[in-house]
Design a protein around this motif. Structure first.
Motif, PDB file in Angstrom:
ATOM      1  N   PHE A   1      -4.269  15.634   8.999  1.00 10.49           N
ATOM      2  CA  PHE A   1      -5.186  15.259   7.932  1.00 10.49           C
ATOM      3  C   PHE A   1      -6.526  15.966   8.074  1.00 10.49           C
ATOM      4  O   PHE A   1      -7.039  16.572   7.137  1.00 10.49           O
ATOM      5  CB  PHE A   1      -5.398  13.743   7.934  1.00 10.49           C
ATOM      6  CG  PHE A   1      -6.360  13.267   6.872  1.00 10.49           C
ATOM      7  CD1 PHE A   1      -5.934  13.099   5.569  1.00 10.49           C
ATOM      8  CD2 PHE A   1      -7.684  13.006   7.176  1.00 10.49           C
ATOM      9  CE1 PHE A   1      -6.812  12.664   4.593  1.00 10.49           C
ATOM     10  CE2 PHE A   1      -8.563  12.575   6.204  1.00 10.49           C
ATOM     11  CZ  PHE A   1      -8.125  12.404   4.910  1.00 10.49           C
ATOM     12  N   ALA A   2      -7.114  15.916   9.279  1.00 15.18           N
ATOM     13  CA  ALA A   2      -8.448  16.497   9.479  1.00 15.18           C
ATOM     14  C   ALA A   2      -8.418  17.992   9.210  1.00 15.18           C
ATOM     15  O   ALA A   2      -9.320  18.545   8.579  1.00 15.18           O
ATOM     16  CB  ALA A   2      -8.931  16.208  10.897  1.00 15.18           C
TER      17      ALA A   2
ATOM     18  N   LYS B   1      -1.016  11.667   5.327  1.00 16.22           N
ATOM     19  CA  LYS B   1      -1.304  13.033   4.888  1.00 16.22           C
ATOM     20  C   LYS B   1      -2.465  13.041   3.914  1.00 16.22           C
ATOM     21  O   LYS B   1      -3.444  13.761   4.096  1.00 16.22           O
ATOM     22  CB  LYS B   1      -0.059  13.652   4.232  1.00 16.22           C
ATOM     23  CG  LYS B   1      -0.286  15.078   3.737  1.00 16.22           C
ATOM     24  CD  LYS B   1       0.979  15.641   3.109  1.00 16.22           C
ATOM     25  CE  LYS B   1       0.725  17.060   2.591  1.00 16.22           C
ATOM     26  NZ  LYS B   1       1.936  17.600   1.922  1.00 16.22           N
ATOM     27  N   ASP B   2      -2.360  12.227   2.864  1.00 19.36           N
ATOM     28  CA  ASP B   2      -3.441  12.163   1.878  1.00 19.36           C
ATOM     29  C   ASP B   2      -4.543  11.195   2.294  1.00 19.36           C
ATOM     30  O   ASP B   2      -5.663  11.268   1.812  1.00 19.36           O
ATOM     31  CB  ASP B   2      -2.878  11.763   0.516  1.00 19.36           C
ATOM     32  CG  ASP B   2      -1.932  12.812  -0.028  1.00 19.36           C
ATOM     33  OD1 ASP B   2      -2.392  13.950  -0.250  1.00 19.36           O
ATOM     34  OD2 ASP B   2      -0.748  12.499  -0.209  1.00 19.36           O
TER      35      ASP B   2
ATOM     36  N   PRO C   1       6.115   7.352   6.344  1.00 17.96           N
ATOM     37  CA  PRO C   1       5.934   7.767   7.738  1.00 17.96           C
ATOM     38  C   PRO C   1       5.279   6.672   8.579  1.00 17.96           C
ATOM     39  O   PRO C   1       4.615   5.792   8.056  1.00 17.96           O
ATOM     40  CB  PRO C   1       4.998   8.973   7.610  1.00 17.96           C
ATOM     41  CG  PRO C   1       4.182   8.668   6.390  1.00 17.96           C
ATOM     42  CD  PRO C   1       5.126   7.993   5.440  1.00 17.96           C
ATOM     43  N   ARG C   2       5.506   6.759   9.891  1.00 11.74           N
ATOM     44  CA  ARG C   2       4.869   5.820  10.797  1.00 11.74           C
ATOM     45  C   ARG C   2       3.377   6.114  10.864  1.00 11.74           C
ATOM     46  O   ARG C   2       2.932   7.210  10.536  1.00 11.74           O
ATOM     47  CB  ARG C   2       5.493   5.948  12.182  1.00 11.74           C
ATOM     48  CG  ARG C   2       6.946   5.521  12.259  1.00 11.74           C
ATOM     49  CD  ARG C   2       7.503   5.767  13.650  1.00 11.74           C
ATOM     50  NE  ARG C   2       6.696   5.058  14.656  1.00 11.74           N
ATOM     51  CZ  ARG C   2       6.437   5.557  15.870  1.00 11.74           C
ATOM     52  NH1 ARG C   2       6.864   6.749  16.206  1.00 11.74           N
ATOM     53  NH2 ARG C   2       5.738   4.847  16.732  1.00 11.74           N
TER      54      ARG C   2
ATOM     55  N   VAL D   1       0.837  -1.196   0.000  1.00 10.32           N
ATOM     56  CA  VAL D   1       0.000   0.000   0.000  1.00 10.32           C
ATOM     57  C   VAL D   1       0.873   1.248   0.000  1.00 10.32           C
ATOM     58  O   VAL D   1       0.615   2.214  -0.730  1.00 10.32           O
ATOM     59  CB  VAL D   1      -0.957   0.000   1.211  1.00 10.32           C
ATOM     60  CG1 VAL D   1      -1.722   1.320   1.299  1.00 10.32           C
ATOM     61  CG2 VAL D   1      -1.930  -1.169   1.126  1.00 10.32           C
ATOM     62  N   PHE D   2       1.922   1.227   0.826  1.00  9.38           N
ATOM     63  CA  PHE D   2       2.849   2.362   0.854  1.00  9.38           C
ATOM     64  C   PHE D   2       3.487   2.568  -0.522  1.00  9.38           C
ATOM     65  O   PHE D   2       3.569   3.696  -1.029  1.00  9.38           O
ATOM     66  CB  PHE D   2       3.931   2.110   1.909  1.00  9.38           C
ATOM     67  CG  PHE D   2       3.610   2.677   3.258  1.00  9.38           C
ATOM     68  CD1 PHE D   2       4.398   3.653   3.830  1.00  9.38           C
ATOM     69  CD2 PHE D   2       2.501   2.227   3.950  1.00  9.38           C
ATOM     70  CE1 PHE D   2       4.096   4.179   5.075  1.00  9.38           C
ATOM     71  CE2 PHE D   2       2.193   2.732   5.200  1.00  9.38           C
ATOM     72  CZ  PHE D   2       2.986   3.713   5.771  1.00  9.38           C
ATOM     73  N   GLU D   3       3.939   1.486  -1.132  1.00  9.12           N
ATOM     74  CA  GLU D   3       4.599   1.580  -2.435  1.00  9.12           C
ATOM     75  C   GLU D   3       3.640   2.112  -3.499  1.00  9.12           C
ATOM     76  O   GLU D   3       3.997   2.994  -4.299  1.00  9.12           O
ATOM     77  CB  GLU D   3       5.132   0.220  -2.844  1.00  9.12           C
ATOM     78  CG  GLU D   3       5.903   0.231  -4.155  1.00  9.12           C
ATOM     79  CD  GLU D   3       6.492  -1.129  -4.485  1.00  9.12           C
ATOM     80  OE1 GLU D   3       6.949  -1.291  -5.637  1.00  9.12           O
ATOM     81  OE2 GLU D   3       6.496  -2.021  -3.612  1.00  9.12           O
ATOM     82  N   ALA D   4       2.402   1.591  -3.499  1.00 14.88           N
ATOM     83  CA  ALA D   4       1.412   2.049  -4.471  1.00 14.88           C
ATOM     84  C   ALA D   4       1.082   3.514  -4.256  1.00 14.88           C
ATOM     85  O   ALA D   4       0.895   4.281  -5.225  1.00 14.88           O
ATOM     86  CB  ALA D   4       0.144   1.198  -4.364  1.00 14.88           C
ATOM     87  N   ALA D   5       0.999   3.932  -3.003  1.00 11.70           N
ATOM     88  CA  ALA D   5       0.690   5.331  -2.703  1.00 11.70           C
ATOM     89  C   ALA D   5       1.792   6.253  -3.221  1.00 11.70           C
ATOM     90  O   ALA D   5       1.511   7.273  -3.859  1.00 11.70           O
ATOM     91  CB  ALA D   5       0.515   5.508  -1.203  1.00 11.70           C
ATOM     92  N   PHE D   6       3.042   5.895  -2.986  1.00 10.36           N
ATOM     93  CA  PHE D   6       4.146   6.738  -3.435  1.00 10.36           C
ATOM     94  C   PHE D   6       4.225   6.788  -4.961  1.00 10.36           C
ATOM     95  O   PHE D   6       4.582   7.817  -5.550  1.00 10.36           O
ATOM     96  CB  PHE D   6       5.466   6.240  -2.841  1.00 10.36           C
ATOM     97  CG  PHE D   6       5.558   6.435  -1.352  1.00 10.36           C
ATOM     98  CD1 PHE D   6       5.087   7.593  -0.752  1.00 10.36           C
ATOM     99  CD2 PHE D   6       6.114   5.455  -0.544  1.00 10.36           C
ATOM    100  CE1 PHE D   6       5.174   7.777   0.622  1.00 10.36           C
ATOM    101  CE2 PHE D   6       6.206   5.627   0.826  1.00 10.36           C
ATOM    102  CZ  PHE D   6       5.732   6.792   1.419  1.00 10.36           C
ATOM    103  N   ASP D   7       3.875   5.672  -5.618  1.00 10.11           N
ATOM    104  CA  ASP D   7       3.847   5.670  -7.084  1.00 10.11           C
ATOM    105  C   ASP D   7       2.806   6.653  -7.618  1.00 10.11           C
ATOM    106  O   ASP D   7       2.956   7.184  -8.731  1.00 10.11           O
ATOM    107  CB  ASP D   7       3.530   4.258  -7.604  1.00 10.11           C
ATOM    108  CG  ASP D   7       4.720   3.311  -7.435  1.00 10.11           C
ATOM    109  OD1 ASP D   7       5.853   3.807  -7.223  1.00 10.11           O
ATOM    110  OD2 ASP D   7       4.511   2.079  -7.508  1.00 10.11           O
TER     111      ASP D   7
END
Length: 372
Positions: A365-366, A299-300, A317-318, A286-292
């Protein structure tokens, strides 16, 4: 009268009385700390003089089986409590070897924490813990040999609810037997053994409360298409009970393997605000797909899970997650086993342990959503 003495035999009456009391202590009928009465009561029960009773009690006290307390009476020695002796425990598992690549990082993390807890508990409660391999689905002959092997132990621990079932149930009929609940996937099968679990319901409630705290307006769950799980539906139901519309809580199922990255990217393009990852092994994906996609978790979108934390250790990020208390479960097994054996019982229960919330760095985020 407690038991009739053989007055025509050569064995002195004090020896006969001490033998009767000794047998009752060693058989467990007289438990450690139990008050046995006074010298006068013994004299009346055995129909002998108090002098004869005193001589019998002298024998038992010299053997440290009893303790005489002035005014209060005669008590079974506390030193006989099972907790004073070292217990022997067996952790029975069906794998010949532990391979992190075969069982996945998440299961590896859960097992690692459990073993740490068992070893820490073994040290605290004077228990010799042995890890032993047993073949699953054994032949009747092999099963009998396995059952015989377990008779060398005071209690046994099984790793889950769906392996070594025949051996586990046979063990539960003879001695304290524990098994780890089938963590968050499916409901556990009925068993005579003692189930050890965390408060999964409380974890979902805490997850719902965390969602409301973030100020997000919708949530999505990423689940596994292969291994069934009851948590996504429970989470969705609780969200609806909390006042959210069914359309605000979506469940998406994916599977590891070819095409996983594309499916996750497609999911993230739907702009989920709050993502609960039930299938924790895919969090790095999920992290990898998000950064791609140029997106930043935390944040997003907010991402969280109920897991050991091993799978996503080191990810930046943690993010906040709910930690499965496997270490504490291991310690609790040893504590409960000691208490059960000390009481002379074969079974009991283990309280469900609370899932801990591990909060990462505060996110904005909020606030970003409100100002957008």
């Amino acid at each position: 009268m407690i038991e009739e003495l053989r007055r025509d035999e050569a064995m002195p009456l004090p020896d006969q009385i001490s033998s009767i009391i000794r047998t009752r202590i060693e058989s467990g009928k007289y438990q450690p700390g139990k008050r046995l009465g006074t010298i006068r009561q013994f004299a009346k029960d055995f129909e002998v003089s108090t002098v004869t009773v005193v001589k019998a009690l002298d024998i038992l006290e010299e053997e440290t089986l009893i303790k005489r307390v002035p005014v209060k009476g005669v008590f079974v020695s506390e030193r006989l409590k099972p907790e004073k002796k070292q217990l022997n425990a067996c952790f029975a598992f069906p794998e010949k070897e532990m391979d992190a690549q075969k069982i996945g990082n998440e299961n590896w993390g859960l097992n690692y924490e459990l073993y740490r807890g068992l070893l820490a508990g073994a040290r605290n409660f004077k228990t010799n813990l042995q890890f032993s391999y047993f073949e699953d689905d054994p032949s009747p002959v092999l099963l009998e040999r396995q059952k015989a092997a377990l008779k060398n132990f005071d209690f046994v621990i099984f790793p889950n609810d769906n392996q070594l079932i025949a051996l586990r149930e046979a063990s539960a009929a003879e001695l304290p037997t524990f098994y780890i609940a089938a963590s968050p996937k499916t409901a556990c099968l009925p068993s005579a053994a003692i189930q050890v679990d965390c408060d999964s319901g409380g974890a979902i409630e805490a997850l719902t409360a965390y969602f409301q705290k973030t100020g997000c307006r919708s949530a999505a769950v990423l689940a596994d298409t292969v291994v069934p799980s009851i948590r996504p539906d429970i989470f969705r139901k609780q969200m609806i009970n909390a006042g959210f519309a069914a359309s605000q809580v979506k469940i998406r199922k994916v599977a590891e393997g070819s095409g996983l990255s594309d499916k996750i990217q497609q999911f993230l393009r739907e702009k989920p605000e709050f993502v609960f990852i039930d299938f924790t092994e895919i969090i790095p994906d999920v992290f990898e797909a998000a950064f791609d996609l140029g997106m930043i978790p935390g944040k997003d979108f907010i991402i969280t899970a109920i897991a050991s934390g091993m799978t996503f250790r080191g990810l930046v990020p943690r993010f906040s997650y709910f930690r499965v208390p496997r270490f504490e479960m291991g310690c609790q097994i040893m504590k409960s086993a000691s208490e059960i054996i000390r009481s002379g019982r074969k079974t009991g229960s283990v309280p469900k342990l609370k899932v801990e919330f591990i909060e990462a760095e505060k996110h904005n985020f909020a606030k970003r959503k409100v100002s957008a």
